[in-house]
Design a protein around this motif. Structure first.
Motif, PDB file in Angstrom:
ATOM      1  N   ARG A 105       0.824  -1.210   0.000  1.00  0.00           N
ATOM      2  CA  ARG A 105       0.000   0.000   0.000  1.00  0.00           C
ATOM      3  C   ARG A 105       0.859   1.261   0.000  1.00  0.00           C
ATOM      4  O   ARG A 105       0.555   2.240  -0.689  1.00  0.00           O
ATOM      5  CB  ARG A 105      -0.935  -0.021   1.211  1.00  0.00           C
ATOM      6  CG  ARG A 105      -1.998  -1.119   1.109  1.00  0.00           C
ATOM      7  CD  ARG A 105      -2.536  -1.520   2.473  1.00  0.00           C
ATOM      8  NE  ARG A 105      -3.102  -0.385   3.175  1.00  0.00           N
ATOM      9  CZ  ARG A 105      -3.050  -0.234   4.496  1.00  0.00           C
ATOM     10  NH1 ARG A 105      -2.428  -1.126   5.254  1.00  0.00           N
ATOM     11  NH2 ARG A 105      -3.614   0.819   5.059  1.00  0.00           N
ATOM     12  N   ILE A 106       1.957   1.226   0.764  1.00  0.00           N
ATOM     13  CA  ILE A 106       2.854   2.387   0.777  1.00  0.00           C
ATOM     14  C   ILE A 106       3.467   2.597  -0.604  1.00  0.00           C
ATOM     15  O   ILE A 106       3.509   3.721  -1.127  1.00  0.00           O
ATOM     16  CB  ILE A 106       3.950   2.213   1.843  1.00  0.00           C
ATOM     17  CG1 ILE A 106       3.340   2.221   3.247  1.00  0.00           C
ATOM     18  CG2 ILE A 106       5.001   3.319   1.718  1.00  0.00           C
ATOM     19  CD1 ILE A 106       4.300   1.804   4.347  1.00  0.00           C
ATOM     20  N   ASN A 107       3.930   1.524  -1.227  1.00  0.00           N
ATOM     21  CA  ASN A 107       4.558   1.656  -2.543  1.00  0.00           C
ATOM     22  C   ASN A 107       3.548   2.050  -3.619  1.00  0.00           C
ATOM     23  O   ASN A 107       3.897   2.767  -4.569  1.00  0.00           O
ATOM     24  CB  ASN A 107       5.294   0.373  -2.913  1.00  0.00           C
ATOM     25  CG  ASN A 107       6.642   0.259  -2.210  1.00  0.00           C
ATOM     26  OD1 ASN A 107       7.282   1.269  -1.918  1.00  0.00           O
ATOM     27  ND2 ASN A 107       7.074  -0.960  -1.925  1.00  0.00           N
ATOM     28  N   LEU A 108       2.305   1.628  -3.487  1.00  0.00           N
ATOM     29  CA  LEU A 108       1.267   2.087  -4.417  1.00  0.00           C
ATOM     30  C   LEU A 108       1.036   3.588  -4.258  1.00  0.00           C
ATOM     31  O   LEU A 108       0.837   4.307  -5.249  1.00  0.00           O
ATOM     32  CB  LEU A 108      -0.032   1.316  -4.180  1.00  0.00           C
ATOM     33  CG  LEU A 108      -0.065  -0.124  -4.696  1.00  0.00           C
ATOM     34  CD1 LEU A 108      -1.311  -0.852  -4.186  1.00  0.00           C
ATOM     35  CD2 LEU A 108      -0.028  -0.155  -6.224  1.00  0.00           C
ATOM     36  N   ALA A 109       1.076   4.072  -3.026  1.00  0.00           N
ATOM     37  CA  ALA A 109       0.927   5.509  -2.794  1.00  0.00           C
ATOM     38  C   ALA A 109       2.094   6.280  -3.405  1.00  0.00           C
ATOM     39  O   ALA A 109       1.905   7.342  -4.018  1.00  0.00           O
ATOM     40  CB  ALA A 109       0.826   5.786  -1.296  1.00  0.00           C
ATOM     41  N   VAL A 110       3.319   5.753  -3.260  1.00  0.00           N
ATOM     42  CA  VAL A 110       4.496   6.400  -3.855  1.00  0.00           C
ATOM     43  C   VAL A 110       4.360   6.454  -5.373  1.00  0.00           C
ATOM     44  O   VAL A 110       4.625   7.487  -6.006  1.00  0.00           O
ATOM     45  CB  VAL A 110       5.781   5.653  -3.445  1.00  0.00           C
ATOM     46  CG1 VAL A 110       6.982   6.165  -4.236  1.00  0.00           C
ATOM     47  CG2 VAL A 110       6.036   5.793  -1.943  1.00  0.00           C
ATOM     48  N   GLN A 111       3.931   5.356  -5.971  1.00  0.00           N
ATOM     49  CA  GLN A 111       3.770   5.317  -7.428  1.00  0.00           C
ATOM     50  C   GLN A 111       2.687   6.290  -7.894  1.00  0.00           C
ATOM     51  O   GLN A 111       2.836   6.959  -8.923  1.00  0.00           O
ATOM     52  CB  GLN A 111       3.445   3.898  -7.865  1.00  0.00           C
ATOM     53  CG  GLN A 111       4.584   2.907  -7.661  1.00  0.00           C
ATOM     54  CD  GLN A 111       4.139   1.463  -7.728  1.00  0.00           C
ATOM     55  OE1 GLN A 111       3.091   1.144  -8.287  1.00  0.00           O
ATOM     56  NE2 GLN A 111       4.928   0.569  -7.142  1.00  0.00           N
ATOM     57  N   ALA A 112       1.606   6.384  -7.124  1.00  0.00           N
ATOM     58  CA  ALA A 112       0.520   7.295  -7.498  1.00  0.00           C
ATOM     59  C   ALA A 112       0.953   8.752  -7.405  1.00  0.00           C
ATOM     60  O   ALA A 112       0.482   9.603  -8.175  1.00  0.00           O
ATOM     61  CB  ALA A 112      -0.696   7.043  -6.609  1.00  0.00           C
ATOM     62  N   ALA A 113       1.850   9.052  -6.474  1.00  0.00           N
ATOM     63  CA  ALA A 113       2.290  10.436  -6.278  1.00  0.00           C
ATOM     64  C   ALA A 113       3.371  10.853  -7.261  1.00  0.00           C
ATOM     65  O   ALA A 113       3.596  12.052  -7.461  1.00  0.00           O
ATOM     66  CB  ALA A 113       2.806  10.612  -4.851  1.00  0.00           C
ATOM     67  N   ALA A 114       4.038   9.886  -7.879  1.00  0.00           N
ATOM     68  CA  ALA A 114       5.179  10.185  -8.745  1.00  0.00           C
ATOM     69  C   ALA A 114       4.795  11.161  -9.852  1.00  0.00           C
ATOM     70  O   ALA A 114       3.834  10.944 -10.591  1.00  0.00           O
ATOM     71  CB  ALA A 114       5.726   8.895  -9.345  1.00  0.00           C
ATOM     72  N   GLY A 115       5.529  12.254  -9.932  1.00  0.00           N
ATOM     73  CA  GLY A 115       5.328  13.223 -10.997  1.00  0.00           C
ATOM     74  C   GLY A 115       4.133  14.138 -10.829  1.00  0.00           C
ATOM     75  O   GLY A 115       3.862  14.958 -11.714  1.00  0.00           O
ATOM     76  N   THR A 116       3.410  14.040  -9.712  1.00  0.00           N
ATOM     77  CA  THR A 116       2.203  14.855  -9.527  1.00  0.00           C
ATOM     78  C   THR A 116       2.434  16.071  -8.637  1.00  0.00           C
ATOM     79  O   THR A 116       1.584  16.960  -8.575  1.00  0.00           O
ATOM     80  CB  THR A 116       1.074  14.017  -8.898  1.00  0.00           C
ATOM     81  OG1 THR A 116       1.426  13.682  -7.546  1.00  0.00           O
ATOM     82  CG2 THR A 116       0.823  12.744  -9.698  1.00  0.00           C
ATOM     83  N   GLY A 117       3.550  16.088  -7.903  1.00  0.00           N
ATOM     84  CA  GLY A 117       3.781  17.163  -6.952  1.00  0.00           C
ATOM     85  C   GLY A 117       3.096  16.945  -5.619  1.00  0.00           C
ATOM     86  O   GLY A 117       3.213  17.778  -4.713  1.00  0.00           O
ATOM     87  N   ARG A 118       2.394  15.840  -5.465  1.00  0.00           N
ATOM     88  CA  ARG A 118       1.719  15.540  -4.198  1.00  0.00           C
ATOM     89  C   ARG A 118       2.653  14.726  -3.305  1.00  0.00           C
ATOM     90  O   ARG A 118       3.384  13.858  -3.775  1.00  0.00           O
ATOM     91  CB  ARG A 118       0.425  14.760  -4.457  1.00  0.00           C
ATOM     92  CG  ARG A 118      -0.566  15.511  -5.312  1.00  0.00           C
ATOM     93  CD  ARG A 118      -1.699  14.617  -5.781  1.00  0.00           C
ATOM     94  NE  ARG A 118      -2.583  14.224  -4.681  1.00  0.00           N
ATOM     95  CZ  ARG A 118      -3.610  13.383  -4.833  1.00  0.00           C
ATOM     96  NH1 ARG A 118      -3.853  12.831  -6.027  1.00  0.00           N
ATOM     97  NH2 ARG A 118      -4.379  13.084  -3.806  1.00  0.00           N
ATOM     98  N   ARG A 119       2.627  15.003  -2.020  1.00  0.00           N
ATOM     99  CA  ARG A 119       3.468  14.257  -1.097  1.00  0.00           C
ATOM    100  C   ARG A 119       2.741  13.002  -0.625  1.00  0.00           C
ATOM    101  O   ARG A 119       1.509  12.931  -0.653  1.00  0.00           O
ATOM    102  CB  ARG A 119       3.866  15.127   0.094  1.00  0.00           C
ATOM    103  CG  ARG A 119       2.771  15.436   1.093  1.00  0.00           C
ATOM    104  CD  ARG A 119       3.249  16.457   2.118  1.00  0.00           C
ATOM    105  NE  ARG A 119       2.308  16.627   3.214  1.00  0.00           N
ATOM    106  CZ  ARG A 119       1.220  17.378   3.171  1.00  0.00           C
ATOM    107  NH1 ARG A 119       0.926  18.038   2.052  1.00  0.00           N
ATOM    108  NH2 ARG A 119       0.419  17.483   4.224  1.00  0.00           N
ATOM    109  N   VAL A 120       3.536  12.022  -0.201  1.00  0.00           N
ATOM    110  CA  VAL A 120       2.999  10.792   0.374  1.00  0.00           C
ATOM    111  C   VAL A 120       3.094  10.913   1.888  1.00  0.00           C
ATOM    112  O   VAL A 120       4.165  11.221   2.423  1.00  0.00           O
ATOM    113  CB  VAL A 120       3.781   9.559  -0.109  1.00  0.00           C
ATOM    114  CG1 VAL A 120       3.260   8.294   0.566  1.00  0.00           C
ATOM    115  CG2 VAL A 120       3.698   9.437  -1.621  1.00  0.00           C
TER     116      VAL A 120
END
Length: 336
Positions: A19-34
């Protein structure tokens, strides 16, 4: 403009690290922090701990906020807490990354496993000099390696790690390889080279706090506290013969061979406000390079030995050694 909303692993399904790594992947390139919060809304019920079976893998331009959370390695894990995603098992070509920032809010704890599968560096055999439940297990490496490190990054520029506490890592707490332009600040360590496992005292070797390895430069290390089983802060430029990255037989994931032309020297490092001691009886700050690689322009500003009464480290500061690599570095290769 309003700030972008964060992404949390509580928005995803799977194991804690999935779940943590899915959050990191979702945030990649968006400017949103995890953000990893204190409360883990796991499928089997809410709890105040995040158990890692494998490493959290950080991408370029990732900000990871640890919000008053407790992250712990599970007994199944033989991996880092956190690693830059460009390196790992079998990755022989490590692509440069940038913009990785890890910071804690409130009290943040990263803790080793109750029953570590392996501990120590690549020179140690588990079950002999250092503890590990993988000792004697067929098909498992019987040596320590880079997977035992707490936070591991290689070839990363523009990075920071701030405001966290690490307890009983399985080897070095934080190890940086060929990283540059970064900040390590407000980090506390608590490891003593010996800990109880099922009521029995077990030895866990090589529990350094922070290690800068080959090729690190332009880095600030400040406000480091607590105690470590081995050197609390170490800068070690020790080239070796391993030329393949991702090799499980090494404590360096990016290979130990010197890239020459000064690429792997350690330089321009500020070490400021270090207040701690080595519970394992080694050194608080260590500067070590061996023949072939220079170490220079290192500023140490504020070093306090906080050893309890009656206890002594080998040295508050040690420069050089004859027992590593090719021996003592020649005159002129360690300076300023």
């Amino acid at each position: 403009m309003p700030s972008l909303s964060p992404i949390t692993p509580n928005d995803f399904q799977g194991s804690d690290v999935e779940r943590i790594n899915l959050a990191v992947q979702a945030a990649a390139g968006t400017g949103r922090r995890v953000v990893i919060p204190r409360h883990n809304h796991a499928a089997d019920g809410e709890r105040d701990i995040w158990l890692l079976d494998a490493a959290i893998l950080l991408q370029s331009d990732t900000t990871l906020e640890l919000d008053s959370c407790h992250i712990k390695l599970s007994d199944r894990c033989r991996d880092n807490f956190i690693r830059s995603a460009n390196c790992g098992m079998g990755i022989t070509d490590i692509k440069p990354m940038r913009g990785i920032h890890i910071y804690g809010v409130g009290d943040v704890l990263l803790e080793g496993a109750d029953h570590p599968r392996a501990t120590g560096d690549s020179g140690k055999t588990i079950g002999e000099r250092t503890f590990g439940t993988d000792a004697g297990v067929e098909g498992e490496s019987q040596k320590g390696d880079w997977r035992n490190i707490g936070i591991l990054m290689a070839f990363v520029e523009d990075f920071s790690i701030r405001n966290l506490k690490m307890v009983d890592p399985h080897c070095w707490g934080i190890s940086l390889e060929r990283c540059a332009h970064g900040l390590l600040r407000d980090i506390e360590f608590a490891s003593g080279q010996v800990r109880r496992v099922d009521g029995v005292e077990q030895t866990i070797l090589n529990q350094d706090g922070i290690d800068l390895r080959l090729g690190c430069h332009d880095i600030i290390i400040e406000n480091i506290t607590g105690y470590s089983g081995d050197d609390l802060v170490a800068l070690t430029a020790i080239p070796g013969t391993r030329g393949t990255a991702g090799d499980p037989g090494s404590t360096m994931v990016s290979a130990t061979m010197d890239r020459s032309e000064g690429l792997d020297e350690i330089r321009n490092v500020i070490i400021r406000d270090i207040r701690g001691y080595c519970k394992g009886g080694h050194h608080i700050v260590r500067l070590l390079n061996t023949p072939g690689v220079r170490l220079h322009d290192i500023l140490i500003d504020g070093l306090m030995d906080t050893s309890p009464e009656g206890f002594h480290c080998k040295a508050a500061l040690k420069i050089g050694d004859s027992h590593y690599g090719g021996g003592v570095a020649p005159l002129g290769s360690t300076y300023r």
